[in-house]
Design a protein around this motif. Structure first.
Motif, PDB file in Angstrom:
ATOM      1  N   ASP A  49     -47.954  74.854-122.603  1.00  7.25           N
ATOM      2  CA  ASP A  49     -47.344  74.151-123.751  1.00  7.25           C
ATOM      3  C   ASP A  49     -47.353  72.633-123.579  1.00  7.25           C
ATOM      4  OD1 ASP A  49     -46.844  76.522-124.973  1.00  7.25           O
ATOM      5  OD2 ASP A  49     -44.738  76.676-124.334  1.00  7.25           O
ATOM      6  N   GLY A  50     -47.932  72.134-122.493  1.00  7.41           N
ATOM      7  CA  GLY A  50     -48.105  70.678-122.359  1.00  7.41           C
ATOM      8  C   GLY A  50     -47.263  70.009-121.286  1.00  7.41           C
ATOM      9  N   GLU A  51     -46.463  70.790-120.540  1.00  7.10           N
ATOM     10  CA  GLU A  51     -45.628  70.143-119.518  1.00  7.10           C
ATOM     11  C   GLU A  51     -46.455  69.776-118.281  1.00  7.10           C
ATOM     12  OE1 GLU A  51     -41.784  71.748-118.755  1.00  7.10           O
ATOM     13  OE2 GLU A  51     -41.368  72.045-120.887  1.00  7.10           O
ATOM     14  N   ILE A  52     -45.926  68.804-117.526  1.00  7.12           N
ATOM     15  CA  ILE A  52     -46.668  68.227-116.397  1.00  7.12           C
ATOM     16  C   ILE A  52     -45.925  68.507-115.090  1.00  7.12           C
ATOM     17  CG2 ILE A  52     -47.347  66.007-115.366  1.00  7.12           C
ATOM     18  CD1 ILE A  52     -47.925  64.985-118.166  1.00  7.12           C
ATOM     19  N   MET A  53     -46.711  68.891-114.060  1.00  5.61           N
ATOM     20  CA  MET A  53     -46.163  69.165-112.721  1.00  5.61           C
ATOM     21  C   MET A  53     -46.521  68.044-111.768  1.00  5.61           C
ATOM     22  SD  MET A  53     -47.092  72.947-111.386  1.00  5.61           S
ATOM     23  CE  MET A  53     -46.632  74.402-112.299  1.00  5.61           C
ATOM     24  N   PHE A  54     -45.693  67.826-110.749  1.00  6.99           N
ATOM     25  CA  PHE A  54     -46.132  66.971-109.649  1.00  6.99           C
ATOM     26  C   PHE A  54     -45.700  67.589-108.321  1.00  6.99           C
ATOM     27  CE2 PHE A  54     -42.634  63.884-108.187  1.00  6.99           C
ATOM     28  CZ  PHE A  54     -41.601  64.564-108.787  1.00  6.99           C
ATOM     29  N   GLY A  55     -46.160  66.984-107.219  1.00  6.33           N
ATOM     30  CA  GLY A  55     -45.911  67.629-105.927  1.00  6.33           C
ATOM     31  C   GLY A  55     -45.717  66.643-104.794  1.00  6.33           C
ATOM     32  N   PRO A  56     -44.474  66.164-104.603  1.00  4.24           N
ATOM     33  CA  PRO A  56     -44.221  65.316-103.437  1.00  4.24           C
ATOM     34  C   PRO A  56     -43.955  66.185-102.207  1.00  4.24           C
ATOM     35  CG  PRO A  56     -42.270  65.391-104.850  1.00  4.24           C
ATOM     36  CD  PRO A  56     -43.260  66.327-105.442  1.00  4.24           C
ATOM     37  N   PHE A  57     -44.848  66.147-101.240  1.00  4.01           N
ATOM     38  CA  PHE A  57     -44.719  66.931-100.006  1.00  4.01           C
ATOM     39  C   PHE A  57     -44.600  66.025 -98.781  1.00  4.01           C
ATOM     40  CE2 PHE A  57     -46.483  69.706-103.098  1.00  4.01           C
ATOM     41  CZ  PHE A  57     -45.928  70.932-102.822  1.00  4.01           C
ATOM     42  N   SER A  58     -45.393  64.933 -98.781  1.00  2.03           N
ATOM     43  CA  SER A  58     -45.489  64.097 -97.585  1.00  2.03           C
ATOM     44  C   SER A  58     -44.185  63.361 -97.319  1.00  2.03           C
ATOM     45  CB  SER A  58     -46.603  63.073 -97.758  1.00  2.03           C
ATOM     46  OG  SER A  58     -47.804  63.724 -98.072  1.00  2.03           O
ATOM     47  N   GLU A  59     -43.862  63.261 -96.028  1.00  2.00           N
ATOM     48  CA  GLU A  59     -42.664  62.528 -95.623  1.00  2.00           C
ATOM     49  C   GLU A  59     -43.075  61.386 -94.707  1.00  2.00           C
ATOM     50  OE1 GLU A  59     -39.508  65.072 -94.242  1.00  2.00           O
ATOM     51  OE2 GLU A  59     -39.876  66.532 -95.844  1.00  2.00           O
ATOM     52  N   GLN A  60     -42.130  60.501 -94.461  1.00  2.00           N
ATOM     53  CA  GLN A  60     -42.464  59.272 -93.743  1.00  2.00           C
ATOM     54  C   GLN A  60     -42.864  59.521 -92.288  1.00  2.00           C
ATOM     55  OE1 GLN A  60     -39.638  56.333 -94.667  1.00  2.00           O
ATOM     56  NE2 GLN A  60     -40.890  54.679 -93.879  1.00  2.00           N
ATOM     57  N   ARG A  61     -42.156  60.442 -91.624  1.00  2.00           N
ATOM     58  CA  ARG A  61     -42.380  60.646 -90.189  1.00  2.00           C
ATOM     59  C   ARG A  61     -43.819  61.022 -89.903  1.00  2.00           C
ATOM     60  NH1 ARG A  61     -42.386  65.473 -87.673  1.00  2.00           N
ATOM     61  NH2 ARG A  61     -41.131  66.539 -89.221  1.00  2.00           N
ATOM     62  N   ALA A  62     -44.344  61.983 -90.638  1.00  2.00           N
ATOM     63  CA  ALA A  62     -45.723  62.429 -90.426  1.00  2.00           C
ATOM     64  C   ALA A  62     -46.165  63.048 -91.730  1.00  2.00           C
ATOM     65  CB  ALA A  62     -45.796  63.459 -89.314  1.00  2.00           C
ATOM     66  N   GLY A  63     -46.932  62.290 -92.497  1.00  2.00           N
ATOM     67  CA  GLY A  63     -47.401  62.678 -93.826  1.00  2.00           C
ATOM     68  C   GLY A  63     -47.395  64.152 -94.150  1.00  2.00           C
TER      69      GLY A  63
END
Ligand code: FAD
Length: 412
Positions: free
Chosen positions: A116-130
């Protein structure tokens, strides 16, 4: 790989939409590179295009495009503007990854929303070790069921446009303690999906965006820091264990990144030809001493454009064939441990070639390309991002070398 449901005639309609959207990205891209912000007008244009639904299978309301169809669309958009497209690439990556791991009920619900047009994103990486660091982000179980997420992700591309968040966090005990045993910690790292509701200042209930993105290139990706201050994820937001699940479907990450940089290669070749086919130096004294030197007749320029075109063609073949191999199930013939790094070779090959090309384009075009605002300095900066997205070249080679040097593999 799911079966290919989309016909080539159906795909042509999507490709035509991608060509149109690519032109729009090309038009607005330079402004947002200079402004160093997310390209806000791209949100409506992307949603209106309907392209975000492309990989959603027909049974969940989409057109059922394959990984190869999706790759072609991403490269077409990236030819217009790679930074804007890299943002929406996160949507395609996460749709591809989640649809292979979610239950039927979850697919119906979440992919229905994407259709229906919604958008996903995916933040996985963290500062200590990507990306390869086990999540320090905690998922604390709640007595009423579900989890609250606490921690921070430092690479939140597309957060300013997204409706749905996917992320990884490690399930703790009720007091919020991470497992001490390494293997238990690996098993407890989990993959979640949830609504992403923030106001225009990026503030939500238990979640917020901190606008920190300021990098060498890829300015309009809006890759900000995401703070999780107790975001509630209900039980049906749990997808699976993260590491064991993700490794079976990570081709959606590496091959879609490869598609971004293939699109960038098309652009580098296009812009280099446009300048070098016309540029005249006039009277010269140096390697060539002549009354009137046209650069298109200079040996190293002819060779350079030939070299670029060869790299583009080889990259295209490697990427398309890798996608096709997956569709045909040829990856079953590779050793299981090498499946992911072997698929990833398409990305590392294209990344190394695009960085070679953007540098070579500048040396052939000459010093004018070094001035701020030219497409060549822009492509040079943006191409550097290709070094980092997983798997990078160093890690791929380590991975492959380790497996091949293990004594028990020698009998295979
Ligand atoms: C423009 C852009 C957008 C991005 N968007 C997102 C996003 O939306 N979501 C997201 O999750 N991430 C995103 N990333 C983050 C990216 O994919 C990497 O995770 C991030 O760059 C940090 O990981 P790294 O491996 O580069 O660095 P580090 O993990 O800090 O690695 C440092 C060094 O150690 C090596 N190394 C790391 N882990 C291992 C290992 N296990 N074995 C051997 N060597 C190792 C690396 O190769 C590197 O040399 C984005 C990156 C860029 C450039």
């Amino acid at each position: 790989m799911p079966e290919v449901q989309m016909t080539e005639a159906e795909f042509e309609v999507y490709l035509a939409k991608a060509r149109e959207l690519s032109l729009f990205f090309r038009e607005i891209g330079p402004k947002y590179d200079v402004d160093n912000t997310f390209a806000y007008p791209s949100i409506k244009a992307f949603k209106d295009s309907g392209l975000g639904a492309l990989p959603v299978p027909k049974e969940f309301g989409g057109p059922g495009g394959s990984i190869l169809h999706t790759s072609k669309i991403i490269s077409e958009l990236s030819k217009g503007d790679s930074a804007i497209t890299l943002a929406y690439n996160m949507h395609f990556i996460m749709v591809g990854i989640t649809m292979g791991l979610m239950s039927e009920t979850q697919n119906k619900y979440w992919l229905g929303r994407v259709a229906d047009g919604e958008i996903m994103f995916g933040p996985f990486s963290e500062q200590r070790a990507g990306f390869s660091g086990l999540a320090d982000m905690k998922a604390v179980p709640q007595s009423e069921g579900g989890w609250r997420l606490y921690g921070k992700k430092t690479w939140g591309t597309l957060c300013e446009a997204a409706d749905i968040i996917t992320t990884n966090a490690t399930i703790t005990d009720a007091d919020g303690n991470l497992p001490e045993d390494f293997q238990e910690r690996v098993n407890a790292e989990s993959f979640f999906i949830a609504d992403f509701n923030v106001d225009e200042d990026g503030q939500g209930d238990g979640i917020r965006i901190e606008k920190t993105w300021d990098a060498l290139g890829m300015h309009s990706t809006g890759t900000h820091v995401i703070h999780f201050d107790g975001l509630f994820v209900p039980e049906d937001g749990f997808i699976c264990e993260w590491r064991s699940g993700a490794f079976g479907v990570l081709e959606w990450a590496s091959l879609m990144f490869a598609s971004i940089y293939l699109g960038m290669q098309y652009r580098v070749l296009e812009e280099s030809r446009a300048v070098l086919s016309k540029k005249t130096l006039g009277a010269t004294f140096g390697a060539i001493v002549a009354q009137d030197t046209k650069v298109a007749t200079v040996g190293h320029i002819i060779d350079g454009i030939g070299d670029m075109a060869s790299r583009v063609e080889l990259s295209r073949r490697v990427l398309y064939q890798t996608c096709q191999d997956l569709i045909d199930g040829k990856d079953d013939e590779w050793p299981l441990e090498l499946r992911f790094p072997y698929i990833g070779l398409a990305k590392t090959f294209i990344a190394e070639n695009v960085m070679n090309m953007t540098r070579h384009a500048m040396s052939m075009v000459g010093g004018s390309s070094f001035r701020r605002g030219t497409i060549f300095e822009r492509l040079y900066r943006d191409s550097a991002a290709s070094m980092f997205q997983p798997l990078n070249s160093d890690q791929s080679r380590t991975y492959i070398g380790e497996v091949l040097l293990a004594p028990e593999q020698l009998n295979d």
